[in-house]
Write a protein that holds these residues in place. Structure first.
Motif, PDB file in Angstrom:
ATOM      1  N   LEU A   1       0.694  -1.541  -0.170  1.00  0.00           N
ATOM      2  CA  LEU A   1       0.093  -0.070   0.004  1.00  0.00           C
ATOM      3  C   LEU A   1       0.793   1.153   0.058  1.00  0.00           C
ATOM      4  O   LEU A   1       0.505   2.225  -0.702  1.00  0.00           O
ATOM      5  CB  LEU A   1      -1.079  -0.220   1.279  1.00  0.00           C
ATOM      6  N   PHE A   2       1.731   1.258   0.802  1.00  0.00           N
ATOM      7  CA  PHE A   2       2.482   2.791   0.712  1.00  0.00           C
ATOM      8  C   PHE A   2       3.893   2.613   0.984  1.00  0.00           C
ATOM      9  O   PHE A   2       4.587   3.408   1.197  1.00  0.00           O
ATOM     10  CB  PHE A   2       2.318   3.156   2.423  1.00  0.00           C
ATOM     11  N   ALA A   3       4.308   1.767  -0.149  1.00  0.00           N
ATOM     12  CA  ALA A   3       5.621   1.472  -0.387  1.00  0.00           C
ATOM     13  C   ALA A   3       6.665   2.539  -0.976  1.00  0.00           C
ATOM     14  O   ALA A   3       7.794   2.608  -0.818  1.00  0.00           O
ATOM     15  CB  ALA A   3       5.942   0.393  -1.044  1.00  0.00           C
TER      16      ALA A   3
ATOM     17  N   HIS B   1       3.179  -3.705   8.441  1.00  0.00           N
ATOM     18  CA  HIS B   1       2.636  -3.690  10.044  1.00  0.00           C
ATOM     19  C   HIS B   1       1.893  -2.223  10.108  1.00  0.00           C
ATOM     20  O   HIS B   1       1.014  -2.116  10.883  1.00  0.00           O
ATOM     21  CB  HIS B   1       3.962  -3.492  10.864  1.00  0.00           C
ATOM     22  N   LYS B   2       2.236  -1.093   9.207  1.00  0.00           N
ATOM     23  CA  LYS B   2       1.511   0.184   9.159  1.00  0.00           C
ATOM     24  C   LYS B   2       0.018  -0.055   8.942  1.00  0.00           C
ATOM     25  O   LYS B   2      -0.780   0.640   9.472  1.00  0.00           O
ATOM     26  CB  LYS B   2       2.239   0.890   8.128  1.00  0.00           C
ATOM     27  N   TYR B   3      -0.253  -0.906   8.015  1.00  0.00           N
ATOM     28  CA  TYR B   3      -1.568  -1.127   7.418  1.00  0.00           C
ATOM     29  C   TYR B   3      -2.441  -2.148   8.021  1.00  0.00           C
ATOM     30  O   TYR B   3      -3.648  -2.119   7.987  1.00  0.00           O
ATOM     31  CB  TYR B   3      -1.653  -1.147   6.117  1.00  0.00           C
ATOM     32  N   LEU B   4      -1.772  -3.252   8.680  1.00  0.00           N
ATOM     33  CA  LEU B   4      -2.479  -4.230   9.355  1.00  0.00           C
ATOM     34  C   LEU B   4      -2.277  -3.905  10.771  1.00  0.00           C
ATOM     35  O   LEU B   4      -3.067  -5.020  11.418  1.00  0.00           O
ATOM     36  CB  LEU B   4      -1.820  -5.489   8.883  1.00  0.00           C
TER      37      LEU B   4
ATOM     38  N   GLU C   1      -3.968   8.650  -9.430  1.00  0.00           N
ATOM     39  CA  GLU C   1      -5.226   8.970  -8.722  1.00  0.00           C
ATOM     40  C   GLU C   1      -4.862   8.711  -7.250  1.00  0.00           C
ATOM     41  O   GLU C   1      -4.651   7.552  -6.766  1.00  0.00           O
ATOM     42  CB  GLU C   1      -6.317   8.174  -9.105  1.00  0.00           C
ATOM     43  N   ALA C   2      -4.688   9.640  -6.328  1.00  0.00           N
ATOM     44  CA  ALA C   2      -4.306   9.720  -5.075  1.00  0.00           C
ATOM     45  C   ALA C   2      -5.396   8.972  -4.328  1.00  0.00           C
ATOM     46  O   ALA C   2      -6.611   9.431  -4.297  1.00  0.00           O
ATOM     47  CB  ALA C   2      -3.747  10.854  -4.398  1.00  0.00           C
ATOM     48  N   ILE C   3      -5.134   7.896  -3.354  1.00  0.00           N
ATOM     49  CA  ILE C   3      -6.309   7.493  -2.538  1.00  0.00           C
ATOM     50  C   ILE C   3      -6.043   7.919  -1.108  1.00  0.00           C
ATOM     51  O   ILE C   3      -4.918   7.799  -0.437  1.00  0.00           O
ATOM     52  CB  ILE C   3      -6.189   5.693  -2.820  1.00  0.00           C
ATOM     53  N   PRO C   4      -7.192   8.553  -0.516  1.00  0.00           N
ATOM     54  CA  PRO C   4      -7.021   9.088   0.680  1.00  0.00           C
ATOM     55  C   PRO C   4      -6.128   8.131   1.804  1.00  0.00           C
ATOM     56  O   PRO C   4      -6.744   6.896   1.717  1.00  0.00           O
ATOM     57  CB  PRO C   4      -8.255   9.587   1.133  1.00  0.00           C
ATOM     58  N   GLU C   5      -5.654   8.391   2.599  1.00  0.00           N
ATOM     59  CA  GLU C   5      -4.967   7.549   3.775  1.00  0.00           C
ATOM     60  C   GLU C   5      -6.145   6.730   4.623  1.00  0.00           C
ATOM     61  O   GLU C   5      -5.952   5.567   4.916  1.00  0.00           O
ATOM     62  CB  GLU C   5      -4.072   8.165   4.701  1.00  0.00           C
TER      63      GLU C   5
ATOM     64  N   LEU D   1      -1.234  -3.301  -3.758  1.00  0.00           N
ATOM     65  CA  LEU D   1      -2.298  -3.130  -5.057  1.00  0.00           C
ATOM     66  C   LEU D   1      -2.770  -1.818  -5.236  1.00  0.00           C
ATOM     67  O   LEU D   1      -2.699  -1.224  -6.220  1.00  0.00           O
ATOM     68  CB  LEU D   1      -3.470  -4.173  -4.988  1.00  0.00           C
ATOM     69  N   ILE D   2      -3.026  -1.387  -4.101  1.00  0.00           N
ATOM     70  CA  ILE D   2      -3.584   0.054  -3.970  1.00  0.00           C
ATOM     71  C   ILE D   2      -2.216   1.095  -4.393  1.00  0.00           C
ATOM     72  O   ILE D   2      -2.561   2.079  -4.996  1.00  0.00           O
ATOM     73  CB  ILE D   2      -4.110   0.383  -2.613  1.00  0.00           C
ATOM     74  N   LYS D   3      -1.402   1.008  -3.693  1.00  0.00           N
ATOM     75  CA  LYS D   3      -0.272   1.643  -4.171  1.00  0.00           C
ATOM     76  C   LYS D   3       0.054   1.591  -5.586  1.00  0.00           C
ATOM     77  O   LYS D   3       0.354   2.762  -6.425  1.00  0.00           O
ATOM     78  CB  LYS D   3       0.934   1.306  -3.479  1.00  0.00           C
ATOM     79  N   ALA D   4       0.182   0.297  -6.104  1.00  0.00           N
ATOM     80  CA  ALA D   4       0.349   0.384  -7.482  1.00  0.00           C
ATOM     81  C   ALA D   4      -0.670   0.888  -8.533  1.00  0.00           C
ATOM     82  O   ALA D   4      -0.168   1.636  -9.534  1.00  0.00           O
ATOM     83  CB  ALA D   4       0.609  -1.427  -7.930  1.00  0.00           C
ATOM     84  N   TYR D   5      -1.763   1.081  -7.991  1.00  0.00           N
ATOM     85  CA  TYR D   5      -2.744   1.750  -8.827  1.00  0.00           C
ATOM     86  C   TYR D   5      -2.829   3.149  -8.638  1.00  0.00           C
ATOM     87  O   TYR D   5      -2.994   3.865  -9.886  1.00  0.00           O
ATOM     88  CB  TYR D   5      -4.365   1.187  -8.017  1.00  0.00           C
TER      89      TYR D   5
END
Length: 297
Positions: A13-15, A66-69, A153-157, A143-147
């Motif tokens: 997600l946030f790599a 760990h940040k997202y899960l 298109e930035a996806i809100p945190e 997947l979200i980061k790749a998208y």
């Protein structure tokens, strides 16, 4: 095994905040790799995903997992290694989402579809894989980061956080009521909200969830209902485009209908029909033989 799987979602997600975004082009393929893969595993997965030198490759870390899960899964379950990997291919507008997986043993294709819809991902072909069986939860992050990178298109945190929570919540619910039932319930609740709007009160939301479960023949515990209420309350607090979610759900349903109406789908249905006919004939044969044996006696 789940600790490796969980790595997959957070990993993705946030790599890569430092990567520059590019305009989305149909056919663009972006790949995410867990940073703890061996070099041989990386090469094998790249070959599996038909990667070329032109494809952008992103590395996802265990720290990001760990940040997202971390708020939804115990640290010990997430583990210390980022293994799961993914690819996302941008498709033409209106094509919808399609997901396939390999070596993912907890999160289903439909669970990814639901969570990606929540995050606002649309019109893409998704592939999630690992060199050995993992749970698959950590894949969503990448997947979200790749998208984001491919579509600019930035996806809100907060949306990313809710999408991760949804994936884990659905997977846990699947342990109780079955993975297919859990995914179907999530999709039905979303479809109701997309068609009729966000429930005005928590009581209305509870009624929606209970009715959706009843329609699908699913029995939920009070803890299950409360967990879903908490999740969908969070969804209503963030800026989710429910119209888009509804459109993506329709596309996913169209894919199922198209398969059943296709030559391949009809062949599958005929095979199922033939199986039950053969089974019934076998049962009749057993009773017939037993009756004839009894008469001879």
């Amino acid at each position: 095994m789940k600790k490796y799987v969980l790595s997959l979602i957070a990993v993705l997600l946030f790599a890569f905040p430092s990567l520059s975004h590019a305009d989305a082009v149909v056919g663009d393929l972006i790949i995410t790799l867990g940073e703890n893969l061996t070099e041989q595993q990386k090469q094998n997965l790249l070959k599996e995903m038909n990667a070329t030198e032109q494809n952008q490759i992103i590395t996802v870390s265990n720290e990001e997992e760990h940040k997202y899960l971390g708020d939804y899964i115990p640290k010990a379950t997430i583990g210390t290694k980022a293994i799961s990997s993914t690819s996302i291919t941008i498709e033409k507008e209106g094509s919808g989402l399609e997901v396939s997986t390999k070596n993912i043993n907890w999160v289903t294709d439909e669970m990814y579809l639901n969570a990606l819809m929540t995050a606002g991902v649309k019109d893409a072909t998704i592939y999630v894989t690992a060199p050995f069986e993992v749970s698959g939860t950590a894949a969503l992050t990448g997947l979200i980061k790749a998208y984001e990178i491919s579509s600019d298109e930035a996806i809100p945190e907060d949306v990313k956080q809710v999408a991760n929570e949804e994936l884990v919540t659905t997977a846990k619910l699947g342990d109780e009521v079955g993975a297919e039932n859990a995914s179907a319930l999530m999709a039905k609740i979303k479809d109701e909200i997309a068609k009729n709007g966000v429930p005005e009160t928590e009581a209305d939301l509870r009624t929606l969830i209970e009715n959706a479960a009843k329609d699908l023949g699913i029995t939920l515990s009070e803890a299950d209902i409360n967990s879903l209420i908490e999740l969908f309350n969070k969804m209503t607090d963030i800026n989710i485009d429910w119209n888009q979610v509804g459109q993506q759900l329709d596309k996913a349903q169209d894919k199922i209908s198209n398969f059943l109406n296709s030559e391949e789908g009809q062949t599958f249905l005929q095979q199922v029909k033939d199986f039950f006919i053969a089974l019934w004939n076998a049962i009749i044969s057993i009773f017939t033989n037993n009756e004839q044996s009894a008469m001879k006696k």
